[in-house]
Design a protein around this motif. Sequence first.
Motif, short mmCIF file in Angstrom:
data_model
loop_
_atom_site.label_atom_id
_atom_site.label_comp_id
_atom_site.label_asym_id
_atom_site.label_seq_id
_atom_site.Cartn_x
_atom_site.Cartn_y
_atom_site.Cartn_z
N VAL A 166 10.80 -5.73 1.10
CA VAL A 166 10.04 -4.86 0.22
C VAL A 166 10.81 -4.63 -1.08
CG1 VAL A 166 8.87 -2.63 0.00
CG2 VAL A 166 8.98 -3.77 2.22
N GLY A 167 12.15 -4.54 -0.99
CA GLY A 167 12.96 -4.44 -2.20
C GLY A 167 12.79 -5.66 -3.08
N ASP A 168 12.68 -6.83 -2.46
CA ASP A 168 12.44 -8.07 -3.18
C ASP A 168 11.10 -8.02 -3.91
OD1 ASP A 168 12.61 -10.68 -4.07
OD2 ASP A 168 12.74 -11.58 -2.09
N VAL A 169 10.07 -7.57 -3.21
CA VAL A 169 8.74 -7.42 -3.82
C VAL A 169 8.81 -6.50 -5.03
CG1 VAL A 169 6.41 -6.49 -3.47
CG2 VAL A 169 7.47 -7.91 -1.69
N LEU A 170 9.50 -5.38 -4.86
CA LEU A 170 9.56 -4.38 -5.93
C LEU A 170 10.40 -4.88 -7.11
CD1 LEU A 170 8.45 -1.57 -6.48
CD2 LEU A 170 10.57 -0.61 -5.56
N ALA A 171 11.48 -5.61 -6.82
CA ALA A 171 12.33 -6.14 -7.89
C ALA A 171 11.56 -7.12 -8.76
CB ALA A 171 13.56 -6.82 -7.28
N ARG A 172 10.87 -8.05 -8.13
CA ARG A 172 10.12 -9.04 -8.90
C ARG A 172 8.93 -8.39 -9.62
NH1 ARG A 172 12.04 -14.21 -7.42
NH2 ARG A 172 13.26 -14.16 -5.51
N HIS A 173 8.32 -7.41 -8.97
CA HIS A 173 7.25 -6.65 -9.64
C HIS A 173 7.77 -6.03 -10.94
CE1 HIS A 173 4.39 -3.41 -10.49
NE2 HIS A 173 5.43 -2.58 -10.44
N TYR A 174 8.91 -5.36 -10.85
CA TYR A 174 9.44 -4.65 -12.01
C TYR A 174 9.77 -5.61 -13.16
CZ TYR A 174 12.46 -1.43 -14.67
OH TYR A 174 13.03 -0.65 -15.64
N VAL A 175 10.45 -6.72 -12.84
CA VAL A 175 10.84 -7.65 -13.90
C VAL A 175 9.62 -8.36 -14.50
CG1 VAL A 175 12.20 -9.69 -14.46
CG2 VAL A 175 13.14 -7.96 -12.91
N HIS A 176 8.68 -8.78 -13.65
CA HIS A 176 7.50 -9.46 -14.20
C HIS A 176 6.61 -8.49 -14.99
CE1 HIS A 176 8.29 -13.39 -12.67
NE2 HIS A 176 8.42 -12.96 -11.44
N ALA A 177 6.71 -7.21 -14.69
CA ALA A 177 5.97 -6.22 -15.49
C ALA A 177 6.52 -6.14 -16.91
CB ALA A 177 6.03 -4.84 -14.83
N ALA B 80 0.84 -1.20 0.00
CA ALA B 80 0.00 0.00 0.00
C ALA B 80 0.88 1.25 0.00
CB ALA B 80 -0.93 0.01 1.22
N ARG B 81 1.97 1.22 0.74
CA ARG B 81 2.90 2.36 0.74
C ARG B 81 3.52 2.55 -0.64
NH1 ARG B 81 6.41 2.02 6.40
NH2 ARG B 81 4.93 0.75 7.61
N LEU B 82 3.92 1.44 -1.28
CA LEU B 82 4.49 1.54 -2.62
C LEU B 82 3.48 2.09 -3.61
CD1 LEU B 82 6.39 -1.90 -2.84
CD2 LEU B 82 7.37 0.35 -2.32
N ARG B 83 2.24 1.61 -3.52
CA ARG B 83 1.20 2.06 -4.44
C ARG B 83 0.87 3.53 -4.22
NH1 ARG B 83 -1.82 -1.99 -3.94
NH2 ARG B 83 -1.54 -2.98 -5.98
N ALA C 18 5.25 3.47 -11.48
CA ALA C 18 6.50 3.99 -12.04
C ALA C 18 7.44 2.88 -12.48
CB ALA C 18 7.20 4.89 -11.02
N LEU C 19 7.48 1.78 -11.71
CA LEU C 19 8.39 0.70 -12.05
C LEU C 19 7.71 -0.30 -12.98
CD1 LEU C 19 10.37 1.93 -10.05
CD2 LEU C 19 11.00 -0.38 -9.40
N THR C 20 7.49 0.17 -14.20
CA THR C 20 7.04 -0.65 -15.31
C THR C 20 7.96 -0.32 -16.48
OG1 THR C 20 5.44 1.08 -15.90
CG2 THR C 20 4.61 -0.75 -14.58
N PRO C 21 7.96 -1.12 -17.55
CA PRO C 21 8.87 -0.85 -18.67
C PRO C 21 8.65 0.56 -19.23
CG PRO C 21 7.92 -3.03 -18.87
CD PRO C 21 7.21 -2.36 -17.74
N PRO C 22 9.71 1.19 -19.73
CA PRO C 22 9.59 2.57 -20.20
C PRO C 22 8.75 2.69 -21.47
CG PRO C 22 11.74 1.68 -20.75
CD PRO C 22 11.07 0.66 -19.88
N GLY C 23 7.93 3.71 -21.50
CA GLY C 23 7.12 4.00 -22.66
C GLY C 23 6.93 5.50 -22.76
N SER C 24 6.02 5.91 -23.59
CA SER C 24 5.74 7.34 -23.75
C SER C 24 5.11 7.88 -22.47
CB SER C 24 4.80 7.55 -24.94
OG SER C 24 4.47 8.92 -25.07
N ASP C 25 5.86 8.72 -21.75
CA ASP C 25 5.38 9.37 -20.51
C ASP C 25 4.98 8.36 -19.43
OD1 ASP C 25 5.68 11.94 -21.59
OD2 ASP C 25 3.73 11.82 -22.57
N ARG C 26 5.63 7.22 -19.40
CA ARG C 26 5.35 6.24 -18.34
C ARG C 26 6.54 5.33 -18.17
NH1 ARG C 26 4.44 1.44 -20.97
NH2 ARG C 26 3.51 1.56 -23.05
N GLY C 27 6.56 4.66 -17.01
CA GLY C 27 7.55 3.64 -16.76
C GLY C 27 8.93 4.18 -16.41
N ALA C 28 9.85 3.24 -16.19
CA ALA C 28 11.22 3.59 -15.81
C ALA C 28 12.19 2.74 -16.61
CB ALA C 28 11.44 3.35 -14.31
#
Length: 400
Positions: A89-100, A50-53, A60-70
């Motif tokens: 929490v870093g582990d959660v965010l790392a796997r979130h980013y790669v699976h995105a 919830a804090r991350l959201r 923000a931690l999704t693949p880069p696109g036009s005006d979105r992602g990182a």
Amino acid sequence: MPTTPSTAGHRSADAQRRALLRTARDVADDLAADAIARDQAGKPPTDETARLREAGLLAALTPPGSDRGADWRTGCVVIREIAAADSAVGDVLARHYVHAWSGRFYATHHQATTLEEQSVREQWLWTGAVRTLAPDDDTEGPDLTLRPRNTGYVLNGYRSVDTAVAVADQIVVDAVCAVTGDVLVVRIPPSARGVTIEPARDRLGQRVAGAGEVVLDRVTVTPGQVLGRRPHDEESTAPFTALAEPALRLALCHVVLGIAEGALTEARDLSRGGRAYRLPGADPDLFLTYGELASAAQTATAVVDRATEVMAQALDTGALLDAEEPAGVAALVATAETVTSKAALHITARVLELADAPGLDRFWRNARVLTAHRPVAHRLRSIGEHYLNGSHRAVAAAIH
């Protein structure tokens, strides 16, 4: 110097990157304030996600696109910043980013774009467990099977997931089609009918990561949930798809490196604050120890940063990636993982000799959980084989 559309866009991207890094630091400070208490409680990461959201990091931690992602470099900096404060929490965010990135690794361009836009819009949290290519080890048959129906498939089986199993919005898994034998990568909403979540309990470390097992009983998989086919072997895998596994391993390297940096920083603060076995003063042995540990962390950082840069270049190349490049990228990632694991375990064990404070042991426990199941000797042999022979299969084995 006059402003042009290209320079204005560059400045805008830089400003967005700086804003994202400021947000990451703020979230890290917030997580660090109660990291020990949350580690001891060991609850699923409902509050943490919830804090991350709320901070916008999931979008923000999704693949880069036009005006979105990182972009990959920025995403890894954010992951490491969060992991230094709370590695679970870093582990959660790392796997979130790669699976995105799964849409780009396995799906068509149009499907990936649509999926990423929806993920940003709805602030999805991603997790998953896509198995490595190791058919020789699969002696007992697949744990997940798909059976075709008039539209889509029915999915049955179970799979262990390392993070956010009870709180994710999308779980990415691979499963074998019982009719064709194809391995398909699919995404499953945990709220779907027939999905049961069994959280892991009493873990040694990474207690807040939300690991567990997902059990799937006749779960409907629509055609839109099928991301694509995962080839059975490395030779038939598209070069860009071959980056999926090393990308995850590299993101986790940043988590492990964050653990080492967090442990070293906390021990230093304890020494400065007088809560250590030996006070800083003019103790040459203490200076020697901190010099050794800081050097180990900086060495690991250099290796991880090099692998991160090469991975970023490969991801930027996209579909034009040369067939031989993924092997070289994977070799660098395996090297980074080897160096970082050794440094993190050494640093997190030594800081326990320097300071006496509740919760300092969590760094070693967390590092141990993240590194224990990947044998260093096996990886070093595989790296050596790649160095001598340029073997593509050797590197695939190195990251298994």
